[in-house]
Design a protein around this motif. Structure first.
Motif, PDB file in Angstrom:
ATOM      1  N   ASN A  45     -35.496  20.521  -2.844  1.00 57.22           N
ATOM      2  CA  ASN A  45     -35.134  21.687  -3.663  1.00 57.22           C
ATOM      3  C   ASN A  45     -34.706  21.319  -5.076  1.00 57.22           C
ATOM      4  O   ASN A  45     -34.101  22.136  -5.773  1.00 57.22           O
ATOM      5  CB  ASN A  45     -34.014  22.469  -2.970  1.00 57.22           C
ATOM      6  CG  ASN A  45     -34.501  23.135  -1.724  1.00 57.22           C
ATOM      7  OD1 ASN A  45     -35.278  24.092  -1.793  1.00 57.22           O
ATOM      8  ND2 ASN A  45     -34.087  22.623  -0.577  1.00 57.22           N
ATOM      9  N   MET A  93     -27.067  25.835  -0.967  1.00 61.19           N
ATOM     10  CA  MET A  93     -28.243  25.588  -0.123  1.00 61.19           C
ATOM     11  C   MET A  93     -27.888  24.869   1.175  1.00 61.19           C
ATOM     12  O   MET A  93     -28.751  24.680   2.021  1.00 61.19           O
ATOM     13  CB  MET A  93     -29.260  24.733  -0.884  1.00 61.19           C
ATOM     14  CG  MET A  93     -29.824  25.402  -2.070  1.00 61.19           C
ATOM     15  SD  MET A  93     -30.974  24.309  -2.904  1.00 61.19           S
ATOM     16  CE  MET A  93     -31.623  25.455  -4.105  1.00 61.19           C
ATOM     17  N   LYS A 112     -35.658  23.797  -7.847  1.00 64.97           N
ATOM     18  CA  LYS A 112     -34.923  25.057  -7.704  1.00 64.97           C
ATOM     19  C   LYS A 112     -33.464  24.880  -8.140  1.00 64.97           C
ATOM     20  O   LYS A 112     -32.899  25.755  -8.805  1.00 64.97           O
ATOM     21  CB  LYS A 112     -34.983  25.529  -6.248  1.00 64.97           C
ATOM     22  CG  LYS A 112     -34.465  26.920  -6.036  1.00 64.97           C
ATOM     23  CD  LYS A 112     -34.482  27.332  -4.573  1.00 64.97           C
ATOM     24  CE  LYS A 112     -35.874  27.227  -3.990  1.00 64.97           C
ATOM     25  NZ  LYS A 112     -35.922  27.617  -2.558  1.00 64.97           N
TER      26      LYS A 112
END
Length: 159
Positions: free
Chosen positions: A46, A137, A49
C-alpha cells in the motif's frame, strides 16, 4: 543493526558467549518475524496509497510548503521522499531496529532538508500524516508494532 548482529557484536567485543538474555531476545525476534514480515508486506503493498493520502493530509495541515507551491518538481520530489521514508519504516520493522531510521532517515536527512530550505517542522508533520494513514490500514495490534518506528523518525526530525 539487527538484534542478532548487535548481540553477536557485543558478545564478540567482550570475548564472551551470548548471554541467556541475548539468546532469549534473538528467539523472540525470530518468533515475531513472521508477523513483522506480514505487516511489512501490507505497508509495502500500500506504499503508493499511503503516500497519496498522506500527502493530501499533509497539504491540508501545511498548505504553505515547498511541495505544495505549485512547482511539479518539488511536489514529485516530496512524494518520492515520502515513498523512501515508507520503505525505511518497512526495513526497520523487518530488522526490528530503529538503527536504519537513525542512520539513514534522520542524521544526514536533517542537514539535507535544511540546506534545501524544507522546514523540518513540515517534514515531521508530513511523517505524522504518513504514520496516521499507515496505521489506519492496520489492526490495532499491528499498528502498535509499527507506530514506534514512525515515532522515532518523527522525534528525530523535530528541530
Amino acid at each position: 543493526m539487527s538484534i542478532i548482529t548487535r548481540s553477536i557484536a557485543n558478545a564478540d567485543r567482550e570475548a564472551r558467549y551470548l548471554s541467556v538474555g541475548e539468546l532469549n531476545a534473538i528467539r523472540d525476534f525470530y518468533e515475531t518475524g513472521r508477523n513483522r514480515l506480514r505487516i511489512a508486506n501490507i505497508l509495502a503493498t500500500n506504499e503508493q496509497k499511503i503516500v497519496e493520502k498522506g500527502s493530501l493530509r499533509f497539504w491540508e495541515r501545511c498548505p504553505v510548503t515547498p511541495s505544495n507551491s505549485g512547482n511539479p518538481t518539488y511536489r514529485a520530489s516530496c512524494m518520492r521522499d515520502q515513498t523512501w521514508y515508507v520503505r525505511l519504516i518497512v526495513s526497520s520493522l523487518v530488522v526490528g531496529d530503529v538503527d536504519p531510521i537513525d542512520k539513514i532517515g534522520v542524521r544526514g536527512a536533517k542537514e539535507m532538508y535544511v540546506s534545501l530550505g524544507v522546514p523540518l517542522r513540515n517534514l515531521a508533520e508530513c511523517m505524522r500524516c504518513l504514520k496516521e494513514v499507515s496505521l489506519e490500514m492496520l489492526s490495532l495490534e499491528d499498528a502498535a508494532e509499527v507506530a514506534p518506528y514512525f515515532d522515532y523518525l518523527i522525534q528525530g526530525l523535530v528541530p
